[in-house]
Enzyme design. Sequence first.
Site, mmCIF file in Angstrom:
data_model
loop_
_atom_site.group_PDB
_atom_site.id
_atom_site.type_symbol
_atom_site.label_atom_id
_atom_site.label_comp_id
_atom_site.label_asym_id
_atom_site.label_seq_id
_atom_site.Cartn_x
_atom_site.Cartn_y
_atom_site.Cartn_z
ATOM 1 N N PHE A 1 76.727 41.075 52.277
ATOM 2 C CA PHE A 1 77.352 39.982 51.522
ATOM 3 C C PHE A 1 76.433 39.477 50.412
ATOM 4 C CE2 PHE A 1 80.451 38.165 54.961
ATOM 5 C CZ PHE A 1 81.302 39.217 54.706
ATOM 6 N N GLN B 1 75.435 39.925 63.916
ATOM 7 C CA GLN B 1 76.403 39.205 63.075
ATOM 8 C C GLN B 1 77.420 40.194 62.529
ATOM 9 O OE1 GLN B 1 74.402 36.187 60.327
ATOM 10 N NE2 GLN B 1 72.750 37.589 60.739
ATOM 11 N N ILE C 1 80.312 43.165 62.185
ATOM 12 C CA ILE C 1 81.658 43.288 62.733
ATOM 13 C C ILE C 1 82.090 44.753 62.739
ATOM 14 C CG2 ILE C 1 82.360 40.952 62.062
ATOM 15 C CD1 ILE C 1 83.473 42.122 59.467
ATOM 16 N N ASP C 2 81.122 45.655 62.487
ATOM 17 C CA ASP C 2 81.476 47.055 62.251
ATOM 18 C C ASP C 2 81.436 47.943 63.497
ATOM 19 O OD1 ASP C 2 78.696 47.495 62.643
ATOM 20 O OD2 ASP C 2 78.304 47.337 60.499
ATOM 21 N N HIS D 1 80.205 37.335 65.412
ATOM 22 C CA HIS D 1 81.291 37.102 64.447
ATOM 23 C C HIS D 1 82.518 37.961 64.736
ATOM 24 C CE1 HIS D 1 78.072 35.446 61.473
ATOM 25 N NE2 HIS D 1 78.324 34.646 62.467
ATOM 26 N N CYS E 1 97.400 33.868 70.739
ATOM 27 C CA CYS E 1 97.250 34.261 72.148
ATOM 28 C C CYS E 1 96.162 35.319 72.358
ATOM 29 C CB CYS E 1 98.583 34.739 72.719
ATOM 30 S SG CYS E 1 99.081 36.379 72.136
ATOM 31 N N SER F 1 69.791 37.919 55.909
ATOM 32 C CA SER F 1 69.155 37.005 54.954
ATOM 33 C C SER F 1 68.761 35.690 55.625
ATOM 34 C CB SER F 1 70.103 36.730 53.783
ATOM 35 O OG SER F 1 71.330 36.219 54.259
HETATM 36 P P1 NAD Z 1 73.520 39.086 54.280
HETATM 37 O O1 NAD Z 1 74.409 39.859 53.373
HETATM 38 O O2 NAD Z 1 73.400 37.633 54.078
HETATM 39 O O3 NAD Z 1 72.038 39.675 54.219
HETATM 40 C C1 NAD Z 1 71.755 41.024 54.374
HETATM 41 C C2 NAD Z 1 70.277 41.211 54.115
HETATM 42 O O4 NAD Z 1 69.967 42.563 54.415
HETATM 43 C C3 NAD Z 1 69.870 40.962 52.657
HETATM 44 O O5 NAD Z 1 68.814 40.016 52.639
HETATM 45 C C4 NAD Z 1 69.407 42.338 52.163
HETATM 46 O O6 NAD Z 1 68.275 42.268 51.342
HETATM 47 C C5 NAD Z 1 69.069 43.055 53.442
HETATM 48 N N1 NAD Z 1 69.246 44.517 53.385
HETATM 49 C C6 NAD Z 1 70.231 45.217 52.786
HETATM 50 N N2 NAD Z 1 70.067 46.528 52.995
HETATM 51 C C7 NAD Z 1 68.941 46.665 53.756
HETATM 52 C C8 NAD Z 1 68.254 47.772 54.295
HETATM 53 N N3 NAD Z 1 68.664 49.027 54.100
HETATM 54 N N4 NAD Z 1 67.140 47.527 55.024
HETATM 55 C C9 NAD Z 1 66.685 46.271 55.220
HETATM 56 N N5 NAD Z 1 67.310 45.194 54.727
HETATM 57 C C10 NAD Z 1 68.420 45.385 54.011
HETATM 58 O O7 NAD Z 1 73.984 39.450 55.730
HETATM 59 P P2 NAD Z 1 73.955 38.613 57.083
HETATM 60 O O8 NAD Z 1 72.661 37.882 57.203
HETATM 61 O O9 NAD Z 1 74.372 39.561 58.123
HETATM 62 O O10 NAD Z 1 75.078 37.497 56.926
HETATM 63 C C11 NAD Z 1 76.289 37.689 56.295
HETATM 64 C C12 NAD Z 1 77.549 37.801 57.117
HETATM 65 O O11 NAD Z 1 78.091 39.015 56.680
HETATM 66 C C13 NAD Z 1 77.472 37.968 58.582
HETATM 67 O O12 NAD Z 1 78.144 36.914 59.123
HETATM 68 C C14 NAD Z 1 78.270 39.260 58.910
HETATM 69 O O13 NAD Z 1 79.282 38.973 59.844
HETATM 70 C C15 NAD Z 1 78.929 39.614 57.636
HETATM 71 N N6 NAD Z 1 78.976 41.040 57.199
HETATM 72 C C16 NAD Z 1 78.974 42.056 58.114
HETATM 73 C C17 NAD Z 1 78.999 43.379 57.672
HETATM 74 C C18 NAD Z 1 79.019 44.478 58.706
HETATM 75 O O14 NAD Z 1 79.555 44.306 59.779
HETATM 76 N N7 NAD Z 1 78.405 45.621 58.413
HETATM 77 C C19 NAD Z 1 79.008 43.655 56.324
HETATM 78 C C20 NAD Z 1 79.016 42.593 55.401
HETATM 79 C C21 NAD Z 1 78.976 41.285 55.878
HETATM 80 ZN ZN ZN Z 2 100.186 36.169 70.133
#
Ligand code: NAD
Ligand code: ZN
Length: 267
Positions: free
Chosen positions: A41, A107, A109-110, A127, A138, A202
């Site tokens: 994100f 965090q 969701i994948d 999440h 439900c 982050s």
């Molecule tokens: P975030 O986007 O806030 O932060 C991700 C961090 O990971 C960034 O600081 C970035 O610099 C770092 N990063 C990116 N690629 C990297 C790598 N290869 N190696 C090391 N670091 C790397 O994400 P967050 O803190 O998880 O919070 C955001 C929300 O996004 C969460 O609530 C989550 O549910 C949701 N989200 C989930 C997915 C998924 O399920 N894959 C994808 C996008 C967002």
């Molecule tokens: Zn229902």
Amino acid sequence: MNNDKTLHSEINKVITLLKAKKSIIAFTGAGISTESGIPDFRGPQGVWKKYRPIELSEVLQDPESRALYWQRKIDMYPQMKNAVPNKGHLALFELYKKNFLQYVITQNIDGLHQRAGMPDDRVIELHGSNTYIACLDCRKRYEWEDILPLFEKQSTSPKCDECGGWLKPATISFGQAILEYETNEAERIASAADAIIVIGSSLQVYPAAGIPVTTKMNGGSVVIINMEPTGQDEIADCLLHGPAGDILQAIAEGVDERAILKKKREF
Ligand code: NAD
Ligand code: ZN
């Protein structure tokens, strides 16, 4: 990013630290999955550079927002369905098999930790999950394959055949209540852990960003692995700025399988 020499010595420091710890957990964010092709994100290529977040109240009350919400999810579905675990997910599973990791709190969701081999009951999905669909009222579960064809037949978003509630991927949207069981479990596990490895988050969004703080306040050590500085770098005992996959692989290769310690701190 750390230079290679600093990173190498920091990896060795992490290996030494983990060998001295009994109850180890990981806390992962979107950054562990970018190497599987799923954008984060808030990173440089993050989703928020392209889309604005949609609140749950908009999904519930405004047909246009609801349609937009589903359209984004459908657009991103092939990417999610085809994503495979990367070196980072596999290395965490390796640490689990070697008895250097008890739980993953995520965090994400994948569903990629489970696809890498982690048992369901060792992964706390704070999440929710994008891998299936649920009724908002439900909680009845639906599979993507059964819901997707409905969008071709009807122009409106699908409803629950049980109670008439709105269906939505089983993730926690902005403005949606947190998952109580998962949140409490994460808090309990983070308090009991004597080390937490934070990967690809982050650490800007609470309550999730508070999880490593909980471990720290209860006397545990904090390892942070992230491409960029995070909101909690100052509490890290080991801080590694670099790509999660390579770093985790080096850590997993640096430890040998150990017996489950009898005096393990209880979770
Ligand atoms: P975030 O986007 O806030 O932060 C991700 C961090 O990971 C960034 O600081 C970035 O610099 C770092 N990063 C990116 N690629 C990297 C790598 N290869 N190696 C090391 N670091 C790397 O994400 P967050 O803190 O998880 O919070 C955001 C929300 O996004 C969460 O609530 C989550 O549910 C949701 N989200 C989930 C997915 C998924 O399920 N894959 C994808 C996008 C967002
Ligand atoms: Zn229902």
